[in-house]
Design a protein around this motif. Structure first.
Motif, PDB file in Angstrom:
ATOM      1  N   GLN A  87      37.429  20.525 -16.298  1.00  0.00           N
ATOM      2  CA  GLN A  87      36.663  19.325 -15.965  1.00  0.00           C
ATOM      3  C   GLN A  87      37.363  18.498 -14.889  1.00  0.00           C
ATOM      4  O   GLN A  87      36.719  17.777 -14.131  1.00  0.00           O
ATOM      5  N   ASN A  88      38.682  18.580 -14.827  1.00  0.00           N
ATOM      6  CA  ASN A  88      39.446  17.896 -13.787  1.00  0.00           C
ATOM      7  C   ASN A  88      40.777  18.612 -13.615  1.00  0.00           C
ATOM      8  O   ASN A  88      41.176  19.424 -14.461  1.00  0.00           O
ATOM      9  N   THR A  89      41.460  18.326 -12.529  1.00  0.00           N
ATOM     10  CA  THR A  89      42.725  19.012 -12.267  1.00  0.00           C
ATOM     11  C   THR A  89      43.804  18.594 -13.266  1.00  0.00           C
ATOM     12  O   THR A  89      44.716  19.381 -13.545  1.00  0.00           O
ATOM     13  N   HIS A  90      43.701  17.392 -13.798  1.00  0.00           N
ATOM     14  CA  HIS A  90      44.706  16.947 -14.752  1.00  0.00           C
ATOM     15  C   HIS A  90      44.685  17.796 -16.012  1.00  0.00           C
ATOM     16  O   HIS A  90      45.736  18.192 -16.531  1.00  0.00           O
ATOM     17  N   GLN A  91      43.506  18.094 -16.513  1.00  0.00           N
ATOM     18  CA  GLN A  91      43.405  18.940 -17.712  1.00  0.00           C
ATOM     19  C   GLN A  91      44.034  20.305 -17.470  1.00  0.00           C
ATOM     20  O   GLN A  91      44.783  20.829 -18.309  1.00  0.00           O
ATOM     21  N   LEU A  92      43.777  20.880 -16.305  1.00  0.00           N
ATOM     22  CA  LEU A  92      44.328  22.192 -15.983  1.00  0.00           C
ATOM     23  C   LEU A  92      45.836  22.125 -15.791  1.00  0.00           C
ATOM     24  O   LEU A  92      46.573  23.017 -16.227  1.00  0.00           O
ATOM     25  N   LEU A  93      46.300  21.067 -15.144  1.00  0.00           N
ATOM     26  CA  LEU A  93      47.729  20.883 -14.915  1.00  0.00           C
ATOM     27  C   LEU A  93      48.493  20.771 -16.230  1.00  0.00           C
ATOM     28  O   LEU A  93      49.550  21.395 -16.414  1.00  0.00           O
ATOM     29  N   VAL A  94      47.962  19.979 -17.153  1.00  0.00           N
ATOM     30  CA  VAL A  94      48.620  19.788 -18.448  1.00  0.00           C
ATOM     31  C   VAL A  94      48.649  21.097 -19.236  1.00  0.00           C
ATOM     32  O   VAL A  94      49.667  21.450 -19.845  1.00  0.00           O
ATOM     33  N   SER A  95      47.549  21.831 -19.213  1.00  0.00           N
ATOM     34  CA  SER A  95      47.509  23.115 -19.901  1.00  0.00           C
ATOM     35  C   SER A  95      48.556  24.067 -19.308  1.00  0.00           C
ATOM     36  O   SER A  95      49.298  24.732 -20.044  1.00  0.00           O
ATOM     37  N   TRP A  96      48.640  24.097 -17.995  1.00  0.00           N
ATOM     38  CA  TRP A  96      49.618  24.972 -17.324  1.00  0.00           C
ATOM     39  C   TRP A  96      51.043  24.565 -17.681  1.00  0.00           C
ATOM     40  O   TRP A  96      51.865  25.422 -18.018  1.00  0.00           O
ATOM     41  N   LEU A  97      51.339  23.270 -17.626  1.00  0.00           N
ATOM     42  CA  LEU A  97      52.686  22.795 -17.956  1.00  0.00           C
ATOM     43  C   LEU A  97      53.088  23.153 -19.383  1.00  0.00           C
ATOM     44  O   LEU A  97      54.252  23.417 -19.664  1.00  0.00           O
ATOM     45  N   SER A  98      52.100  23.166 -20.272  1.00  0.00           N
ATOM     46  CA  SER A  98      52.404  23.432 -21.681  1.00  0.00           C
ATOM     47  C   SER A  98      52.773  24.889 -21.929  1.00  0.00           C
ATOM     48  O   SER A  98      53.126  25.265 -23.048  1.00  0.00           O
ATOM     49  N   SER A  99      52.708  25.708 -20.887  1.00  0.00           N
ATOM     50  CA  SER A  99      53.071  27.121 -21.023  1.00  0.00           C
ATOM     51  C   SER A  99      54.579  27.352 -21.020  1.00  0.00           C
ATOM     52  O   SER A  99      55.035  28.437 -21.381  1.00  0.00           O
ATOM     53  N   PHE A 100      55.334  26.324 -20.596  1.00  0.00           N
ATOM     54  CA  PHE A 100      56.757  26.528 -20.347  1.00  0.00           C
ATOM     55  C   PHE A 100      57.637  25.943 -21.446  1.00  0.00           C
ATOM     56  O   PHE A 100      57.242  25.001 -22.138  1.00  0.00           O
ATOM     57  N   ASP A 101      58.820  26.498 -21.550  1.00  0.00           N
ATOM     58  CA  ASP A 101      59.806  26.035 -22.531  1.00  0.00           C
ATOM     59  C   ASP A 101      60.551  24.840 -21.929  1.00  0.00           C
ATOM     60  O   ASP A 101      61.698  24.953 -21.490  1.00  0.00           O
ATOM     61  N   LEU A 102      59.886  23.700 -21.924  1.00  0.00           N
ATOM     62  CA  LEU A 102      60.447  22.512 -21.281  1.00  0.00           C
ATOM     63  C   LEU A 102      61.611  21.913 -22.067  1.00  0.00           C
ATOM     64  O   LEU A 102      62.362  21.105 -21.529  1.00  0.00           O
ATOM     65  N   GLN A 103      61.756  22.305 -23.306  1.00  0.00           N
ATOM     66  CA  GLN A 103      62.885  21.807 -24.097  1.00  0.00           C
ATOM     67  C   GLN A 103      64.199  22.436 -23.614  1.00  0.00           C
ATOM     68  O   GLN A 103      65.223  21.753 -23.510  1.00  0.00           O
ATOM     69  N   ASN A 104      64.158  23.726 -23.314  1.00  0.00           N
ATOM     70  CA  ASN A 104      65.370  24.419 -22.893  1.00  0.00           C
ATOM     71  C   ASN A 104      65.499  24.530 -21.366  1.00  0.00           C
ATOM     72  O   ASN A 104      66.593  24.780 -20.855  1.00  0.00           O
ATOM     73  N   LYS A 105      64.365  24.380 -20.683  1.00  0.00           N
ATOM     74  CA  LYS A 105      64.386  24.372 -19.210  1.00  0.00           C
ATOM     75  C   LYS A 105      63.595  23.149 -18.747  1.00  0.00           C
ATOM     76  O   LYS A 105      62.445  23.266 -18.314  1.00  0.00           O
ATOM     77  N   PRO A 106      64.202  21.977 -18.824  1.00  0.00           N
ATOM     78  CA  PRO A 106      63.453  20.722 -18.675  1.00  0.00           C
ATOM     79  C   PRO A 106      63.326  20.192 -17.247  1.00  0.00           C
ATOM     80  O   PRO A 106      62.984  19.025 -17.050  1.00  0.00           O
ATOM     81  N   LYS A 107      63.557  21.037 -16.262  1.00  0.00           N
ATOM     82  CA  LYS A 107      63.586  20.543 -14.889  1.00  0.00           C
ATOM     83  C   LYS A 107      62.353  20.994 -14.099  1.00  0.00           C
ATOM     84  O   LYS A 107      62.000  22.165 -14.085  1.00  0.00           O
ATOM     85  N   ILE A 108      61.704  20.010 -13.457  1.00  0.00           N
ATOM     86  CA  ILE A 108      60.566  20.268 -12.575  1.00  0.00           C
ATOM     87  C   ILE A 108      60.921  19.740 -11.193  1.00  0.00           C
ATOM     88  O   ILE A 108      61.385  18.604 -11.052  1.00  0.00           O
ATOM     89  N   ILE A 109      60.679  20.539 -10.169  1.00  0.00           N
ATOM     90  CA  ILE A 109      60.896  20.103  -8.786  1.00  0.00           C
ATOM     91  C   ILE A 109      59.548  19.803  -8.149  1.00  0.00           C
ATOM     92  O   ILE A 109      58.632  20.641  -8.183  1.00  0.00           O
ATOM     93  N   THR A 110      59.407  18.611  -7.594  1.00  0.00           N
ATOM     94  CA  THR A 110      58.159  18.199  -6.957  1.00  0.00           C
ATOM     95  C   THR A 110      58.491  17.387  -5.713  1.00  0.00           C
ATOM     96  O   THR A 110      59.640  17.346  -5.280  1.00  0.00           O
ATOM     97  N   THR A 111      57.485  16.752  -5.111  1.00  0.00           N
ATOM     98  CA  THR A 111      57.730  15.931  -3.921  1.00  0.00           C
ATOM     99  C   THR A 111      57.334  14.484  -4.193  1.00  0.00           C
ATOM    100  O   THR A 111      56.717  14.169  -5.215  1.00  0.00           O
ATOM    101  N   ASP A 112      57.657  13.638  -3.235  1.00  0.00           N
ATOM    102  CA  ASP A 112      57.339  12.217  -3.345  1.00  0.00           C
ATOM    103  C   ASP A 112      55.943  11.894  -2.807  1.00  0.00           C
ATOM    104  O   ASP A 112      55.602  10.736  -2.612  1.00  0.00           O
ATOM    105  N   SER A 113      55.132  12.919  -2.568  1.00  0.00           N
ATOM    106  CA  SER A 113      53.842  12.721  -1.891  1.00  0.00           C
ATOM    107  C   SER A 113      52.673  13.335  -2.651  1.00  0.00           C
ATOM    108  O   SER A 113      51.685  13.754  -2.048  1.00  0.00           O
TER     109      SER A 113
END
Length: 395
Positions: A87-113
């Motif tokens: 329905q929106n990109t946020h829903q898809l983004l959150v679903s995708w992020l939830s695929s990862f083991d963020l507890q043991n690999k908690p680092k995301i690289i992004t940009t300021d833009s």
């Protein structure tokens, strides 16, 4: 140049009569382009199908979704990619992020833009302990910046192909993909401002293993509710945030011990959605194809319009303390809008709206977004109004 712009714009304008594009100065195309008249037929069709088929309408709805998928696969020259509706990109983004083991690999690289759907969510997760590292999205050494941040704690790299605040096309996507691949790190590309504006061959650019966020609200003219996450055909991610449409074909298998992701194109799906938007969008796809609005035709129109906008702005010799170009990038490095920097951006936007000129402002950036149906005369009128408004501001 103006002849080429007007030839296509005048051909299209009669088909946008409900939005009255010929008589309005609509320069928010990067946020919400007008819909062609046939979009209304799609909404009517969705009602008729629901009334006739009732709960069996989903077969027809899924057929419409397939039409949208085919369009995107053609645009991206991506015959093997999977395209999951959201329905929106946020829903898809959150679903995708939830695929990862963020507890043991908690680092995301992004940009300021990045656009709000990504930047806000990452900032909030950072408050909860996620390590979010931002690099300068517009820097020439962005690849080196990302490389310096890579370690065994990184779960993903997330950034845009066309930056929403500047309109500048990221020239390093292929290099960033190669870097991410060499470290076995997934790359998510937000292409909301690239789809249908700046052509991209996923196969030629060696991006087949990447993930791409796509939104239909802007340049696709599909309206709300038509976003997609493109992912590789061999993807085996198992998002923790998941809806029952991710395994629609196996609803009767109630005794499964492990949650399955059974359906093609549905791995990151949520649940029930308003299918009227897909009926609407499918009509728009048919219209684009009938009018031969190929990616090459659209790109040429956008480039010519941006070039004319930029030239007209510069010819008017604005007071730079009031407003100026936000950057000096050549037109070929710009997507579907012209970014103007002003400490009075929001005031100028409001004053332009009073004069019937639709623009938008984010912080100190005033954005003029074009669309295929905008004529050279409309560009001149909009810049004339901007000059009148800006001349009344005392810095």
């Amino acid at each position: 140049m103006t002849h080429d712009i007007d030839e296509l714009a005048q051909k299209l304008a009669p088909h946008y009569s409900h939005f009255d594009v010929s008589n309005r100065l609509l320069f928010t195309g990067h946020s919400h382009q007008a819909w062609p008249d046939v979009a209304k037929e799609g909404l009517q069709e969705s009602f008729e199908v629901a009334a006739t088929d009732v709960d069996n309408k989903w077969e027809a709805a899924f057929e419409k979704v397939d039409i949208l998928r085919r369009y995107l696969r053609n645009f991206y020259e991506d015959p093997d990619g999977m395209y999951c509706l959201g329905q929106n990109t946020h829903q898809l983004l959150v679903s995708w992020l939830s695929s990862f083991d963020l507890q043991n690999k908690p680092k995301i690289i992004t940009t300021d833009s990045e656009f709000h759907s990504m930047s806000r969510q990452l900032k909030r997760l950072k408050e909860e302990g996620l390590e979010v590292v931002t690099v300068d999205g517009h820097a020439e050494d962005i690849v080196k910046q990302i490389e310096r941040q890579i370690d065994d704690q990184v779960s993903a790299v997330m950034l845009s192909r066309v930056y929403f605040n500047s309109g500048i096309v990221n020239q390093h996507i292929t290099e960033i993909a190669e870097l991410s691949r060499s470290h076995d790190i997934p790359l998510l590309i937000d292409d909301y401002h690239g789809t249908n504006v700046v052509p991209l061959s996923i196969s030629d650019e060696n991006l087949t293993d990447c993930y791409v966020l796509i939104g239909g609200y802007k340049y696709l003219q599909w309206g709300e509710g038509n976003c997609f996450l493109r992912y590789p055909s061999d993807c085996d991610l198992r998002p923790a945030i998941t809806g029952w449409f991710a395994s629609f074909s196996e609803l009767d298998k109630t005794k499964e011990h492990r949650v399955s992701y059974a359906d093609d194109h549905q791995r990151f799906a949520s649940g029930t959605f308003d299918s009227s938007s897909q009926f609407r969008a499918a009509k728009v796809v048919e219209f684009f194809e009938n009018m031969e609005l190929t990616s090459e035709v659209l790109y040429r129109q956008y480039q010519q319009q941006i070039k004319l906008l930029q030239k007209t702005f510069l010819d008017k010799d604005f007071d730079t303390e009031v407003i100026q170009l936000a950057h000096q990038q050549p037109v070929e490095n710009i997507g579907g809008f012209l970014a103007l920097q002003s400490p009075f951006a929001r005031t100028i936007r409001a004053k332009l709206m009073e004069k019937g000129v639709f623009t938008d402002a984010r912080g100190d950036i005033l954005r003029f977004g074009v669309a295929p149906y905008i004529t050279s005369q409309q560009i001149t009128k909009a810049m004339d109004e901007l000059k009148r408004v800006a001349s009344k501001i005392n810095p």
